[in-house]
Design an enzyme around this catalytic site. Structure first.
Site, PDB file in Angstrom:
ATOM      1  N   ALA A 137     -13.021  -6.792  -2.875  1.00 42.63           N
ATOM      2  CA  ALA A 137     -12.832  -5.167  -2.811  1.00 42.63           C
ATOM      3  C   ALA A 137     -13.831  -4.717  -3.907  1.00 42.63           C
ATOM      4  O   ALA A 137     -15.085  -3.815  -3.909  1.00 42.63           O
ATOM      5  CB  ALA A 137     -11.133  -5.034  -2.938  1.00 42.63           C
ATOM      6  N   ARG A 138     -13.226  -4.726  -4.984  1.00 43.52           N
ATOM      7  CA  ARG A 138     -13.699  -4.453  -6.651  1.00 43.52           C
ATOM      8  C   ARG A 138     -13.101  -5.404  -7.450  1.00 43.52           C
ATOM      9  O   ARG A 138     -12.393  -5.716  -7.569  1.00 43.52           O
ATOM     10  CB  ARG A 138     -13.267  -3.048  -6.730  1.00 43.52           C
ATOM     11  CG  ARG A 138     -14.386  -2.032  -6.066  1.00 43.52           C
ATOM     12  CD  ARG A 138     -15.719  -1.806  -6.371  1.00 43.52           C
ATOM     13  NE  ARG A 138     -16.759  -1.557  -5.676  1.00 43.52           N
ATOM     14  CZ  ARG A 138     -16.741  -1.545  -4.864  1.00 43.52           C
ATOM     15  NH1 ARG A 138     -16.377  -2.339  -4.584  1.00 43.52           N
ATOM     16  NH2 ARG A 138     -17.944  -0.418  -4.249  1.00 43.52           N
ATOM     17  N   ASP A 147       0.966  -0.987  -0.388  1.00 42.08           N
ATOM     18  CA  ASP A 147       0.293  -0.225  -0.091  1.00 42.08           C
ATOM     19  C   ASP A 147       1.166   1.003   0.097  1.00 42.08           C
ATOM     20  O   ASP A 147       1.468   1.902   1.139  1.00 42.08           O
ATOM     21  CB  ASP A 147      -1.103  -0.173   1.170  1.00 42.08           C
ATOM     22  CG  ASP A 147      -2.130   0.983   0.969  1.00 42.08           C
ATOM     23  OD1 ASP A 147      -1.721   2.152   0.258  1.00 42.08           O
ATOM     24  OD2 ASP A 147      -2.625   0.722   1.809  1.00 42.08           O
ATOM     25  N   ASP A 150     -16.311 -12.718  -4.438  1.00 41.44           N
ATOM     26  CA  ASP A 150     -17.239 -11.370  -3.446  1.00 41.44           C
ATOM     27  C   ASP A 150     -17.839 -10.452  -4.826  1.00 41.44           C
ATOM     28  O   ASP A 150     -18.794 -10.357  -4.985  1.00 41.44           O
ATOM     29  CB  ASP A 150     -17.551 -11.214  -2.410  1.00 41.44           C
ATOM     30  CG  ASP A 150     -18.566 -10.513  -2.340  1.00 41.44           C
ATOM     31  OD1 ASP A 150     -19.621 -11.473  -1.948  1.00 41.44           O
ATOM     32  OD2 ASP A 150     -18.553  -9.496  -0.988  1.00 41.44           O
ATOM     33  N   HIS A 178     -20.944 -10.420  -4.866  1.00 37.28           N
ATOM     34  CA  HIS A 178     -21.239  -9.494  -4.302  1.00 37.28           C
ATOM     35  C   HIS A 178     -22.497  -9.506  -2.891  1.00 37.28           C
ATOM     36  O   HIS A 178     -22.766  -8.270  -3.237  1.00 37.28           O
ATOM     37  CB  HIS A 178     -21.461  -8.727  -5.409  1.00 37.28           C
ATOM     38  CG  HIS A 178     -20.343  -7.171  -4.972  1.00 37.28           C
ATOM     39  ND1 HIS A 178     -20.180  -5.843  -6.500  1.00 37.28           N
ATOM     40  CD2 HIS A 178     -20.168  -6.431  -4.126  1.00 37.28           C
ATOM     41  CE1 HIS A 178     -19.922  -4.962  -5.328  1.00 37.28           C
ATOM     42  NE2 HIS A 178     -19.224  -5.362  -3.881  1.00 37.28           N
ATOM     43  N   ALA A 187     -21.163  -9.639   2.110  1.00 36.34           N
ATOM     44  CA  ALA A 187     -20.853  -8.196   3.605  1.00 36.34           C
ATOM     45  C   ALA A 187     -21.937  -7.906   3.791  1.00 36.34           C
ATOM     46  O   ALA A 187     -22.269  -6.757   5.001  1.00 36.34           O
ATOM     47  CB  ALA A 187     -19.898  -7.157   3.521  1.00 36.34           C
ATOM     48  N   GLU A 247     -20.525  -7.870 -13.321  1.00 40.93           N
ATOM     49  CA  GLU A 247     -21.614  -8.275 -12.488  1.00 40.93           C
ATOM     50  C   GLU A 247     -22.722  -8.584 -13.411  1.00 40.93           C
ATOM     51  O   GLU A 247     -23.527  -7.701 -13.216  1.00 40.93           O
ATOM     52  CB  GLU A 247     -21.091  -7.629 -11.100  1.00 40.93           C
ATOM     53  CG  GLU A 247     -20.411  -7.885 -10.261  1.00 40.93           C
ATOM     54  CD  GLU A 247     -20.338  -7.042  -8.825  1.00 40.93           C
ATOM     55  OE1 GLU A 247     -21.039  -5.898  -8.659  1.00 40.93           O
ATOM     56  OE2 GLU A 247     -18.666  -7.052  -8.475  1.00 40.93           O
TER      57      GLU A 247
END
Length: 341
Positions: A242-243, A182, A267, A289, A292, A272
């Site tokens: 995440a994406r 990061d 996910d 997706h 969460a 999508e």
């Protein structure tokens, strides 16, 4: 305080007009003297006519594009995104029209971190495969699908922001070694988290499990590509909550088919629902997706969106504005001051 009219995007509702997210704290708007309503139609992208009736809009799925505003047409003072992603929002267009855009990192961080841990445990334990063994009456094959333990392995995080940091805390009891890639994580913060910051290439080579926790930006699109996957261990797994476009999905399909990595848990997807064929592979665990999506996230994201609306209605700058340049614009400042008594 000026009484606001607030719009809520209609994608929150099911076919029976019930809010599929349950309690998203909209009663707080009523208690504060504001009115709210669901937009009259489901849209893929907002038009000026969709936004014009409202001082603030809480939205999830609709995109905000260059065509969402028109000079001379009323527009909201704040667009509160129910979630942390804003890759479908034209931030420059919002700033040019003096509209603040907020997100909900505090509401999403723990649910997404929990989802990442859930997916990691499911993939390491071959949960999806073992589920099929029972459903397909293949009980005798269970000894062919031994799982991997989480304790003591090396987990590499792509992204050590708020959500990544929460995942580090959830992983702590398992005694894992955590690597992080990061460029925006200060070294002192990484040290406090006991995360070793490394290059992208080193993270791929040393990790037993790679977990994608970054935001989607031009710099992170296809960050996990053919070269990254080729550098991973053949026994390693990849998790993405995440994406989707952060991972080159075609490259991942190739790596999984060839056995260059052990497995993946996804996910999120490039498109999508997915169209790459990854949903047909046996060594991938999938969620739509929605891993969460919990009552915890509903209340957290909803409360954050509502608070952003209340802040603007009371003349305050809300937390988590992503187009920060708008705060310096005289037009936005005048719109914010107009809410004061």
């Amino acid at each position: 305080m000026t009484a606001f009219t607030v719009g809520v995007s209609r994608d929150f509702l099911d076919a029976q007009d019930r809010n599929v997210w349950g309690d998203i704290c909209l009663d707080r708007l009523t208690e504060a003297g504001h009115s709210w309503e669901y937009l009259p139609r489901v849209v893929d992208a907002f038009t000026p006519e969709d936004l014009a009736p409202y001082d603030g809009v809480i939205f999830a799925a609709p995109a905000v594009t260059a065509n969402s505003f028109r000079d001379g047409t009323p527009r909201p003072r704040v667009l509160a995104r129910f979630g942390v992603g804003y890759d479908t929002v034209d931030l420059d267009g919002c700033t040019a029209h003096d509209v603040a855009v907020t997100i909900t990192p505090d509401g999403a961080r723990r649910p997404v971190a929990t989802a990442a841990l859930t997916m990691l445990l499911a993939v390491l334990g071959n949960v999806a495969v073992k589920d099929r063994l029972v459903r397909e009456h293949r009980w005798a094959e269970r000894d062919q699908h031994m799982g991997l333990g989480l304790s003591g392995i090396t987990v590499g995080l792509i992204g050590v922001g708020n959500t990544g940091s929460d995942l580090v805390g959830l992983l702590a009891p398992f005694g894992v070694r955590v690597l992080g890639h990061d460029p925006f994580c200060p070294p002192e913060r990484a040290r406090a988290l006991h995360v070793e910051l490394v290059s992208r290439e080193e993270l791929a080579a040393r990790s037993d499990a790679v977990v994608v926790m970054a935001a989607l930006t031009p710099a992170t699109r296809h960050l996990v590509d053919h070269a990254f996957l080729a550098a991973m261990r053949s026994t390693a797994v990849l998790i993405n909550v995440a994406r989707g476009p952060i991972v080159d999905e075609i490259a991942l399909v190739d790596a999984l088919r060839a056995g260059r990595i052990r497995a993946a848990g996804l996910d999120v997807f490039a498109t999508e629902p997915p169209t790459s064929g990854i949903e047909l592979l046996p060594n991938v665990t999938l969620a739509p997706h929605a891993l969460a999506w919990t009552s915890e996230m509903s209340r957290g994201n909803g409360g954050s969106c509502v608070q952003a609306i209340l802040d603007v209605a009371e003349g305050r700058v809300p937390a988590h504005v992503v187009n920060r340049d708008v705060l310096e614009r005289p037009g936005f400042q005048a719109r914010l001051a107009a809410a004061l008594p």
